[in-house]
Design an enzyme around this catalytic site. Sequence first.
Site, mmCIF file in Angstrom:
data_model
loop_
_atom_site.group_PDB
_atom_site.id
_atom_site.type_symbol
_atom_site.label_atom_id
_atom_site.label_comp_id
_atom_site.label_asym_id
_atom_site.label_seq_id
_atom_site.Cartn_x
_atom_site.Cartn_y
_atom_site.Cartn_z
ATOM 1 N N GLY A 217 -29.280 35.779 85.798
ATOM 2 C CA GLY A 217 -28.303 35.165 86.684
ATOM 3 C C GLY A 217 -28.244 33.650 86.554
ATOM 4 O O GLY A 217 -29.087 33.013 85.923
ATOM 5 N N HIS A 218 -27.238 33.093 87.205
ATOM 6 C CA HIS A 218 -26.936 31.659 87.118
ATOM 7 C C HIS A 218 -28.099 30.782 87.576
ATOM 8 O O HIS A 218 -28.793 31.089 88.534
ATOM 9 C CB HIS A 218 -25.693 31.330 87.947
ATOM 10 C CG HIS A 218 -25.899 31.452 89.433
ATOM 11 N ND1 HIS A 218 -26.319 30.403 90.222
ATOM 12 C CD2 HIS A 218 -25.741 32.501 90.273
ATOM 13 C CE1 HIS A 218 -26.399 30.794 91.481
ATOM 14 N NE2 HIS A 218 -26.060 32.063 91.539
ATOM 15 N N ASP A 219 -28.295 29.695 86.859
ATOM 16 C CA ASP A 219 -29.263 28.646 87.204
ATOM 17 C C ASP A 219 -30.714 29.102 87.164
ATOM 18 O O ASP A 219 -31.603 28.388 87.627
ATOM 19 C CB ASP A 219 -28.950 28.064 88.592
ATOM 20 C CG ASP A 219 -27.621 27.341 88.622
ATOM 21 O OD1 ASP A 219 -27.548 26.212 88.121
ATOM 22 O OD2 ASP A 219 -26.637 27.904 89.142
ATOM 23 N N CYS A 237 -30.935 31.543 90.298
ATOM 24 C CA CYS A 237 -31.824 30.523 90.869
ATOM 25 C C CYS A 237 -33.278 30.961 90.927
ATOM 26 O O CYS A 237 -34.024 30.557 91.822
ATOM 27 C CB CYS A 237 -31.342 30.105 92.261
ATOM 28 S SG CYS A 237 -29.663 29.457 92.294
#
Length: 311
Positions: A217-219, A237
């Site tokens: 997932g993102h970041d 995150c």
Amino acid sequence: MKFPKQHTLKDIASIISSEYIGADDFPVFGMNEIHVVEPGDIVFVDHPKYYDKALESAATVVLINKKVDCPEGKALLLSDDPFRDFNKLTSHFKPFQSSNVAIATSAKIGVNSVVQPNCFIGNNVIIGDNCIIHSNVSIYDDTVIGDNVIIHAGTILGASAFYYKNRPEGFDQLKSGGRVVIKNNVDIGALCTIDRGVTGDTTIGEGSKLDNQIQVGHDTIIGKKCLIASQTGIAGCVVIEDEVTLWGQVGVKSGITIAKGTEIYAQSGLGHSTDKNKTYFGSPAFEAREKFKEMAYIRKIPELIEKLKNK
């Protein structure tokens, strides 16, 4: 996400048609989510629960939906919908750029690197030396890939973050202006999907090895020499420190830290941060030794019931 040049508070306010509190020439250097903000950044907040966190963060410009006291040395952008206006800024500074070629003219591909047929390489992509990109890989704009990287067929790097605001009329997506960064000596299996950061980077650390069919997932930041087996799903995150092993079909909750040397056994569901060099199992996951004891005790329950019946 840093802007190509310094802007002023007045410049930013004019883009989103908002009021502001602070000097017209207050400097603005970029925009970021709360977990990665730096001085000079804009951060947005639209819920009273998080006002203090945003106002006290490293960000020096806060995009907020309530007129509050402005902390010393900071500025405020006042908006009836900070989520919407954060998206406006992303669209302004990082607009979608279409491409009509398989390999963008702005992409840079290093010495001795091979891109197999039917790949898409987006705008401003950088691929290092001695890499192999197998067929049907899609590498979205701004992705950075180091040296000696192998990416197998069907993998997608840089899709949008799975990040939505629930509105009465439907779900509104927070636009993604970040990147995917793959460090040196990384292997990525077939059919993996690694989402770009919302404003920062999703990073795969040096020497890490990913099996087939993995979602990142993102970041999320994955450290050095990590080993991740097939069908693992990692939310946004997450911080995965060095030398972590995740076996097949592990699920990882957003916003947690998996400490250095952690090992997670297959099909575990991890919903909390871990301790260094420990092993976890189960869903929800606990330390493996304790989980196995618990399972042994549970197996004895029918025997104990029979003993009670026969008393």
